[in-house]
Design a protein around this motif. Sequence first.
Motif, PDB file in Angstrom:
ATOM      1  N   ALA A  71       0.830  -1.208   0.000  1.00  0.00           N
ATOM      2  CA  ALA A  71       0.000   0.000   0.000  1.00  0.00           C
ATOM      3  C   ALA A  71       0.864   1.257   0.000  1.00  0.00           C
ATOM      4  CB  ALA A  71      -0.919  -0.004   1.214  1.00  0.00           C
ATOM      5  N   GLY A  72       0.440   2.237  -0.785  1.00  0.00           N
ATOM      6  CA  GLY A  72       1.166   3.500  -0.858  1.00  0.00           C
ATOM      7  C   GLY A  72       2.475   3.401  -1.606  1.00  0.00           C
ATOM      8  N   MET A  73       2.583   2.426  -2.509  1.00  0.00           N
ATOM      9  CA  MET A  73       3.812   2.201  -3.286  1.00  0.00           C
ATOM     10  C   MET A  73       5.006   1.954  -2.365  1.00  0.00           C
ATOM     11  SD  MET A  73       2.821   2.196  -6.425  1.00  0.00           S
ATOM     12  CE  MET A  73       4.332   2.277  -7.366  1.00  0.00           C
ATOM     13  N   ALA A  74       4.755   1.278  -1.258  1.00  0.00           N
ATOM     14  CA  ALA A  74       5.822   0.959  -0.309  1.00  0.00           C
ATOM     15  C   ALA A  74       6.396  -0.418  -0.623  1.00  0.00           C
ATOM     16  CB  ALA A  74       5.280   0.986   1.119  1.00  0.00           C
ATOM     17  N   GLY A  75       7.602  -0.623  -0.199  1.00  0.00           N
ATOM     18  CA  GLY A  75       8.265  -1.902  -0.341  1.00  0.00           C
ATOM     19  C   GLY A  75       9.467  -1.941   0.573  1.00  0.00           C
ATOM     20  N   GLY A  76      10.074  -3.083   0.681  1.00  0.00           N
ATOM     21  CA  GLY A  76      11.260  -3.240   1.497  1.00  0.00           C
ATOM     22  C   GLY A  76      10.986  -4.041   2.757  1.00  0.00           C
ATOM     23  N   PRO A  77      12.057  -4.591   3.319  1.00  0.00           N
ATOM     24  CA  PRO A  77      11.892  -5.426   4.513  1.00  0.00           C
ATOM     25  C   PRO A  77      11.347  -4.648   5.710  1.00  0.00           C
ATOM     26  CG  PRO A  77      14.224  -5.091   4.027  1.00  0.00           C
ATOM     27  CD  PRO A  77      13.451  -4.524   2.876  1.00  0.00           C
ATOM     28  N   GLY A  78      11.577  -3.344   5.762  1.00  0.00           N
ATOM     29  CA  GLY A  78      11.071  -2.548   6.874  1.00  0.00           C
ATOM     30  C   GLY A  78       9.555  -2.550   6.943  1.00  0.00           C
ATOM     31  N   VAL A  79       8.910  -2.566   5.786  1.00  0.00           N
ATOM     32  CA  VAL A  79       7.445  -2.602   5.758  1.00  0.00           C
ATOM     33  C   VAL A  79       6.963  -3.968   6.232  1.00  0.00           C
ATOM     34  CG1 VAL A  79       5.383  -2.434   4.311  1.00  0.00           C
ATOM     35  CG2 VAL A  79       7.344  -0.949   3.860  1.00  0.00           C
ATOM     36  N   LEU A  80       7.547  -5.000   5.679  1.00  0.00           N
ATOM     37  CA  LEU A  80       7.123  -6.355   6.004  1.00  0.00           C
ATOM     38  C   LEU A  80       7.426  -6.706   7.457  1.00  0.00           C
ATOM     39  CD1 LEU A  80       5.742  -8.709   4.583  1.00  0.00           C
ATOM     40  CD2 LEU A  80       7.989  -9.574   3.989  1.00  0.00           C
ATOM     41  N   MET A  81       8.513  -6.214   7.983  1.00  0.00           N
ATOM     42  CA  MET A  81       8.897  -6.535   9.353  1.00  0.00           C
ATOM     43  C   MET A  81       8.465  -5.469  10.355  1.00  0.00           C
ATOM     44  SD  MET A  81      10.046  -9.436   8.678  1.00  0.00           S
ATOM     45  CE  MET A  81      10.498  -9.913  10.320  1.00  0.00           C
ATOM     46  N   GLY A  82       7.742  -4.462   9.892  1.00  0.00           N
ATOM     47  CA  GLY A  82       7.270  -3.396  10.763  1.00  0.00           C
ATOM     48  C   GLY A  82       6.052  -3.812  11.572  1.00  0.00           C
ATOM     49  N   PRO A  83       5.492  -2.877  12.331  1.00  0.00           N
ATOM     50  CA  PRO A  83       4.366  -3.195  13.226  1.00  0.00           C
ATOM     51  C   PRO A  83       3.135  -3.763  12.529  1.00  0.00           C
ATOM     52  CG  PRO A  83       5.199  -0.982  13.660  1.00  0.00           C
ATOM     53  CD  PRO A  83       5.923  -1.500  12.458  1.00  0.00           C
ATOM     54  N   THR A  84       2.912  -3.405  11.279  1.00  0.00           N
ATOM     55  CA  THR A  84       1.736  -3.915  10.563  1.00  0.00           C
ATOM     56  C   THR A  84       2.088  -5.020   9.573  1.00  0.00           C
ATOM     57  OG1 THR A  84       1.898  -2.169   8.890  1.00  0.00           O
ATOM     58  CG2 THR A  84       0.534  -1.710  10.831  1.00  0.00           C
ATOM     59  N   GLY A  85       3.324  -5.455   9.575  1.00  0.00           N
ATOM     60  CA  GLY A  85       3.746  -6.523   8.665  1.00  0.00           C
ATOM     61  C   GLY A  85       3.014  -7.838   8.887  1.00  0.00           C
ATOM     62  N   GLY A  86       2.530  -8.058  10.085  1.00  0.00           N
ATOM     63  CA  GLY A  86       1.790  -9.284  10.368  1.00  0.00           C
ATOM     64  C   GLY A  86       0.501  -9.391   9.568  1.00  0.00           C
ATOM     65  N   TYR A  87      -0.087  -8.238   9.252  1.00  0.00           N
ATOM     66  CA  TYR A  87      -1.294  -8.274   8.423  1.00  0.00           C
ATOM     67  C   TYR A  87      -0.937  -8.664   6.991  1.00  0.00           C
ATOM     68  CZ  TYR A  87      -3.555  -6.213  12.423  1.00  0.00           C
ATOM     69  OH  TYR A  87      -4.028  -5.995  13.686  1.00  0.00           O
ATOM     70  N   LEU A  88       0.218  -8.217   6.517  1.00  0.00           N
ATOM     71  CA  LEU A  88       0.685  -8.652   5.197  1.00  0.00           C
ATOM     72  C   LEU A  88       0.971 -10.154   5.210  1.00  0.00           C
ATOM     73  CD1 LEU A  88       3.109  -5.695   4.399  1.00  0.00           C
ATOM     74  CD2 LEU A  88       0.974  -6.206   3.211  1.00  0.00           C
ATOM     75  N   LEU A  89       1.706 -10.611   6.207  1.00  0.00           N
ATOM     76  CA  LEU A  89       1.996 -12.041   6.321  1.00  0.00           C
ATOM     77  C   LEU A  89       0.723 -12.850   6.534  1.00  0.00           C
ATOM     78  CD1 LEU A  89       5.199 -11.789   8.535  1.00  0.00           C
ATOM     79  CD2 LEU A  89       5.090 -12.352   6.095  1.00  0.00           C
TER      80      LEU A  89
END
Length: 174
Positions: A71-89
Motif C-alpha cells: 500500500a502507498g507504493m511501499a516496499g522493502g523489509p522494513g514494511v514487512l517486518m514493521g508493526p503492521t507486517g503481520g497483516y501482510l503475512l
Amino acid sequence: MNGKGAYLALDAMFVALCALLAQMMLPLPPVPANLTLLAVHLCALMLPLKHTLAVVAAYLLLGALGVPVFAGMAGGPGVLMGPTGGYLLGYLPCGAVTCLLQKRMHPMAAMALGTLGCYMLGTAWFMGMTGTALLSALMTCVIPFVLADAGKIALAHLLSRRLRSAWKGGGHPG
C-alpha cells in the motif's frame, strides 16, 4: 495453452492484481485500508492451494525485496517486518484457509475464517511489536476494517462466480 502455462499466467495475473489493488487505499494510521485482501480472496477462490500460496508468497517476496507493491507504493523489509507486517503475512493463512474450506462450507464463510486468520496473525504481530494491549490493538487495527472486509468478501464471491461462469469451456485450468 496447457494447464501449466495457464496456471503460470493466472499466477502472474494475481500477483499483479495484489500489487494493483494495494494501491487503491486510504492511508489510515497505523494500518492502511486497501483492497489487497480482495485479490487474496479472489485468488483463493479461483486457484488451487499451491498456486494461491505461491501467488501470495511471490507478492510478499517482491515487497520484501523493495519492489513498491505494498500500500502507498511501499516496499522493502522494513514494511514487512514493521508493526503492521503481520497483516501482510496474514495473507498467507487467509488464502490457505479460504482455499481449504471453500468446498466444505459456503465460500463467504471460508473467506470470513481466512480473514480471521489474517486478523489474528496481524494483531498478535502488532501487539508484540508495539506493546499494545489486545483491546487497543483490535480497536485500532481490526474493528475499523471489519465492515469493509465483509464487502471485499462479498465482492470476491460475486466476481469468482462470474469468472468461473465466463471460463466454462474457455480453457480455465481449474
